[in-house]
Motif scaffolding. Structure first.
Motif, mmCIF file in Angstrom:
data_model
loop_
_atom_site.group_PDB
_atom_site.id
_atom_site.type_symbol
_atom_site.label_atom_id
_atom_site.label_comp_id
_atom_site.label_asym_id
_atom_site.label_seq_id
_atom_site.Cartn_x
_atom_site.Cartn_y
_atom_site.Cartn_z
ATOM 1 N N HIS A 1 -0.113 -3.448 -5.926
ATOM 2 C CA HIS A 1 -1.294 -4.278 -5.692
ATOM 3 C C HIS A 1 -0.933 -5.459 -4.799
ATOM 4 O O HIS A 1 0.059 -6.150 -5.033
ATOM 5 C CB HIS A 1 -1.859 -4.790 -7.022
ATOM 6 C CG HIS A 1 -3.010 -5.741 -6.847
ATOM 7 N ND1 HIS A 1 -4.244 -5.346 -6.372
ATOM 8 C CD2 HIS A 1 -3.103 -7.077 -7.081
ATOM 9 C CE1 HIS A 1 -5.052 -6.385 -6.326
ATOM 10 N NE2 HIS A 1 -4.383 -7.450 -6.757
ATOM 11 N N LEU B 1 0.834 -1.204 0.000
ATOM 12 C CA LEU B 1 0.000 0.000 0.000
ATOM 13 C C LEU B 1 0.870 1.255 0.000
ATOM 14 O O LEU B 1 0.609 2.208 -0.753
ATOM 15 C CB LEU B 1 -0.920 -0.010 1.220
ATOM 16 C CG LEU B 1 -1.887 1.184 1.360
ATOM 17 C CD1 LEU B 1 -2.890 1.181 0.212
ATOM 18 C CD2 LEU B 1 -2.612 1.120 2.707
ATOM 19 N N LYS B 2 1.911 1.266 0.824
ATOM 20 C CA LYS B 2 2.785 2.446 0.917
ATOM 21 C C LYS B 2 3.550 2.694 -0.373
ATOM 22 O O LYS B 2 3.942 3.832 -0.667
ATOM 23 C CB LYS B 2 3.774 2.268 2.082
ATOM 24 C CG LYS B 2 3.122 2.324 3.450
ATOM 25 C CD LYS B 2 4.125 2.027 4.550
ATOM 26 C CE LYS B 2 3.461 2.024 5.922
ATOM 27 N NZ LYS B 2 4.410 1.650 7.006
ATOM 28 N N ASN B 3 3.768 1.658 -1.160
ATOM 29 C CA ASN B 3 4.525 1.800 -2.400
ATOM 30 C C ASN B 3 3.633 1.803 -3.642
ATOM 31 O O ASN B 3 4.138 1.708 -4.764
ATOM 32 C CB ASN B 3 5.563 0.676 -2.510
ATOM 33 C CG ASN B 3 6.732 0.875 -1.576
ATOM 34 O OD1 ASN B 3 7.675 1.611 -1.877
ATOM 35 N ND2 ASN B 3 6.668 0.233 -0.409
ATOM 36 N N GLY B 4 2.325 1.900 -3.420
ATOM 37 C CA GLY B 4 1.404 1.973 -4.555
ATOM 38 C C GLY B 4 1.327 0.704 -5.358
ATOM 39 O O GLY B 4 1.107 0.743 -6.577
ATOM 40 N N LYS C 1 11.112 -0.541 -6.961
ATOM 41 C CA LYS C 1 10.653 -0.125 -5.634
ATOM 42 C C LYS C 1 11.712 -0.550 -4.629
ATOM 43 O O LYS C 1 11.929 -1.751 -4.439
ATOM 44 C CB LYS C 1 9.302 -0.749 -5.271
ATOM 45 C CG LYS C 1 8.139 -0.282 -6.133
ATOM 46 C CD LYS C 1 7.823 1.195 -5.918
ATOM 47 C CE LYS C 1 6.672 1.643 -6.828
ATOM 48 N NZ LYS C 1 6.419 3.094 -6.686
#
Length: 822
Positions: free
Chosen positions: A336, A331-334, A402
């Protein structure tokens, strides 16, 4: 010949990179590959070497650099003097560890060249050997002498592999194949079946020497996946036979010294986290710590909520395992997060899920810190193992980054797979050219850019360059033609080439771009490493096309090495030229030094030696003109004369009416090609070459006007105000002439700060440009190095303002030489 009509499709990385507009991931980003090329010797180690002039005496020498089975040595006593450095072959040279002479009653005697520098031999040896590290005796003597340690893991060698389902168990595996350290392993007892074969890099933390399990209290048991293939009695018989035949391994103990050290974890059973299944690394899913074995190992299970599930996805982890993340990392890294199978709905929420499961999230402190300092960027190309079919190594493109993780799109796999999620430290990714170097088949893309193999004819075929690991076993007993570039025992293995960013970069290379280059390239195949180094230098130039032209082979030149085609792009145009590179390790240092001098930069700017503190050439204190007097092409030029810009312009000044001879056969302007086209333009084609010639013509006319102006300075100085037409030099009617007083400087420009430079410019009619100098932090030393090409390129100025600015710079240079140069 019956086979002469057949044409074999061969993938070409250079063509592919050019046509896709992509770049290769830097070699330095693949640390496991770098480690695999080390030979056990390291710079700084000392050994005793026979003195060339007197083979009955020996002296202490220090290793400067290594390259396969070759060592670059320097006798102790020469200090920083590199002139007496010499290469030697471990297999043939008379080399021994420190203390060998004393043990064998041999004579240690100072070589003649440094006899005067060492009045007391005993005291000198006591000083240089205090705390010194000797070269390993086992690598200088006996069976392992001169061998790359990695080559000792030969087919038939035995290792122990920890069970991926139960880390407290291990079983014997046999090496079937060794491809550059990537091992194909087969369980003991399954000699006739390859169904359960595995591919692992030799530095994998779960792979060990024979005897490891017994030493650490682990049991030797066949894994559950193969246990049913034989009776318990059969397995016991195999185990008994293994223990009876167990001898001291031929694999040296220190080969695994660079394996990642497994630390202590702080996970507890039942903790939740996010994880990637290593057997199918395509999605991130919720997972649970299923079992904790000890302080080092624990088991992860990918969550599956289906009541009728029959199998589970579980695997052993340790604290540094790749693909495990804290809750909410996706979630923090956008990214799925794929909900567990059987989860109601598609909108997964961690808070609700934890409450539903009655579990706690693993705290952040359980996970290793992630870094983005790895050298990979989006759209870079590399070679990667297909996780679905580990036999395949495919072309891969970085599609996303990421932290310490890459998303790779695999091209050419037999069955299409989604983007794979891999760690930047994964041992299943390799640099461009790794497969070719190690003789392994790379899966080309489906729409590959290919070179068709030429039909067999009377002409001599091209020499093929392979790695020692590919050909050593098959060719070590055959005689080779001395002209063949087959790599055997490291002779053609290039050492690391260091970019010494502190050294003088000269008039051709952009210092800012040089600073962005990797610290080193290689080691590896000489031709491939040097080609990559030259490509990086070309791309770091103010005008890449000009540097390519400086490096290219003259049509009449005698070849002493290997011709490679290099490319350059400048202002939307593409150029290519043939450049000579050396093929053997003993010529690399000299090649780098000569290339540096050719580019008028410090001879240590790049080469196999790292400049740690101070450059031995003392290049930092020299101005451009003084420097090129010593190292540049214009060695007869008087130091006191102000530099009149780029070297190519100065040639034109001397003969303003003689146009540069075009090098038709080597330097060709290429039209931009589509990804499906193949360039069939012959090397001598004049197609597109007019742009470079036109550029030279403009510069020649401009240089002529500057030369005339310089001749008139003896009588008076002029200030020019030119039009802003960037396409042609101004005509005489556009020039406004004003009489200017001779410039008198109150201080040496070499000592000017950025503020001093800005203050000077604000006193001229170029005051509006002062902001650029302030933004780019140009001090006095940098000001004196500026030339017309660098001003136009770096400051994005049109021709008129650039000439006007350069006129003021010339005034400063002239005053500097008259007032301070002596």
């Amino acid at each position: 010949d019956a086979g002469s009509s057949t044409e074999e499709m061969e993938f070409n990385w250079d063509e592919y990179l050019e046509d896709t507009g992509a770049t290769a991931a830097p070699h330095g980003s693949f640390k496991h590959v770098d480690t695999s090329l080390q030979n056990g010797f390291a710079p700084g180690m000392k050994l005793e070497v026979a003195v060339k002039s007197d083979q009955n005496t020996y002296w202490v020498a220090t290793i400067i650099t290594t390259c396969g089975q070759l060592l670059l040595l320097r006798y102790d006593g020469y200090g920083e003097d590199r002139k007496a450095d010499f290469w030697c072959d471990i297999m043939t040279a008379d080399l021994h560890p420190i203390g060998w002479c004393e043990q064998n009653k041999k004579i240690l005697k100072v070589p003649e060249g440094i006899k005067d520098k060492i009045p007391d031999q005993g005291e000198f040896l006591q000083q240089v050997l205090k705390g010194a590290c000797s070269a390993p005796a086992n690598l200088l003597e006996g069976l392992h002498r001169g061998k790359n340690p990695l080559d000792l893991i030969a087919p038939g060698s035995q290792l122990e592999l920890q069970n991926t389902r139960d880390s407290l168990e291990a079983w014997i595996v046999n090496v079937v194949e060794n491809v550059g350290g990537r091992l194909k392993l087969r369980y003991e007892g399954l000699e006739d079946s390859d169904k359960f074969d595995q591919w692992l890099f030799y530095l994998d933390p779960f792979l060990h020497q024979v005897g490891w399990a017994a030493q650490h209290g682990y049991s030797l048991q066949p894994p559950s996946a193969i246990r049913s293939l034989k009776s318990e009695a059969d397995w016991q018989e195999i185990l008994k036979k293994v223990k009876e035949e167990e001898e001291e391994s031929s694999i040296p103990t220190d080969l695994f010294k660079d394996k990642p050290v497994i630390g202590v974890h702080s996970f507890s059973e039942g903790m939740k986290l996010e994880a990637v299944d290593p057997t199918a690394p395509f999605v991130i899913s919720p997972a649970t710590v299923l079992k904790v074995y000890n302080e080092k190992y624990f088991m992860i299970e990918i969550d599956d909520l289906r009541p009728d599930r029959t199998t589970s996805q579980s695997y052993i982890c340790h604290v540094n395992s790749a693909g495990i993340f804290p809750v909410q990392w996706s979630l923090k890294n956008g990214l799925h997060l794929s909900p567990p199978p059987g989860y109601p709905g598609q909108d997964f929420d961690w808070a609700d899920y934890l409450k539903q499961c009655g579990a706690e999230a693993a705290p952040q402190s359980c996970f290793p810190s992630l870094t983005s300092d790895h050298g990979f960027k989006e759209n870079m190309k590399l070679e990667a193992v297909n996780p679905v079919d580990p036999e395949e190594v495919c072309i891969a493109t970085v599609t996303k980054l990421k932290d310490s993780y890459l998303w790779l799109q695999l091209e050419g796999s037999k069955k299409p797979v989604p983007d794979c999620i891999v760690s930047v430290e994964s041992m299943n990714i390799f640099p461009v050219g790794w497969c070719e170097t190690n003789g392994y088949q790379l899966r080309p893309p489906r729409k590959a850019i290919v070179n068709k193999q030429k039909k067999i004819a009377v002409v001599q075929p091209e020499k093929q360059i392979l790695s020692s690991r590919t050909v050593h076993d098959g060719l070590k007993n055959q005689e080779l033609n001395s002209s063949d570039s087959v790599v055997i025992n490291g002779k053609y293995c290039c050492p690391k080439i260091y970019f010494n960013h502190r050294c003088f970069s000269g008039p051709y290379l952009n210092k800012g771009r040089i600073a962005e280059l990797p610290q080193s390239v290689g080691p590896g195949n000489c031709v491939l490493v040097l080609k990559e180094v030259l490509t990086l230098l070309i791309n770091a130039a103010y005008k890449p096309s000009r540097v390519l032209r400086e490096l290219q082979l003259d049509e009449e030149a005698v070849w002493h090495g290997h011709g490679e085609t290099l490319k350059a792009k400048y202002k939307g145009k593409s150029y290519r030229a043939t450049v000579e590179v050396v093929r053997t390790a003993d010529r690399v240092a000299d090649f780098c030094r000569k290339t540096c001098i050719k580019l008028e930069c410090c001879p240590n700017l790049f080469g196999p030696q790292m400049v740690l503190d101070k450059c031995s050439e003392n290049c930092s204190v020299l101005t451009k003109t003084k420097y090129t007097h010593y190292y540049g092409k214009r060695k007869n030029k008087r130091i006191g004369r102000p530099p009149g810009g780029h070297s190519n312009l100065e040639v034109a000044m001397k003969k303003p009416n003689k146009r540069r001879k075009r090098r038709k056969n080597f330097f060709v302007h290429k039209k931009k090609r589509s990804s499906t086209s193949v360039d069939n333009t012959p090397a001598g084609s004049p197609q597109g070459s007019g742009a470079e010639e036109e550029d030279d013509q403009d510069e020649s006319e401009l240089s002529h006007s500057l030369a005339q102006d310089r001749d008139k300075r003896k009588r008076k100085l002029r200030t020019f105000s030119f039009s802003d037409d960037e396409n042609k030099p101004p005509s005489p009617k556009d020039i406004k002439i004003e009489v200017a007083e001779k410039l008198q400087l109150d201080s040496n420009p070499l000592d000017w700060s950025v503020a001093d430079v800005v203050r000077f410019l604000k006193s001229t009619d170029c005051a509006p440009l002062a902001r650029i100098f302030l933004d780019q932090e140009i001090d006095g030393q940098a000001l004196l190095l500026l030339t017309l090409p660098t001003v136009q390129e770096c400051m994005d100025l049109k021709l008129g303002p650039a000439i006007k600015l350069c006129h003021h710079i010339e005034r400063v240079k002239l005053a500097f030489y008259q007032q301070f140069a002596n």
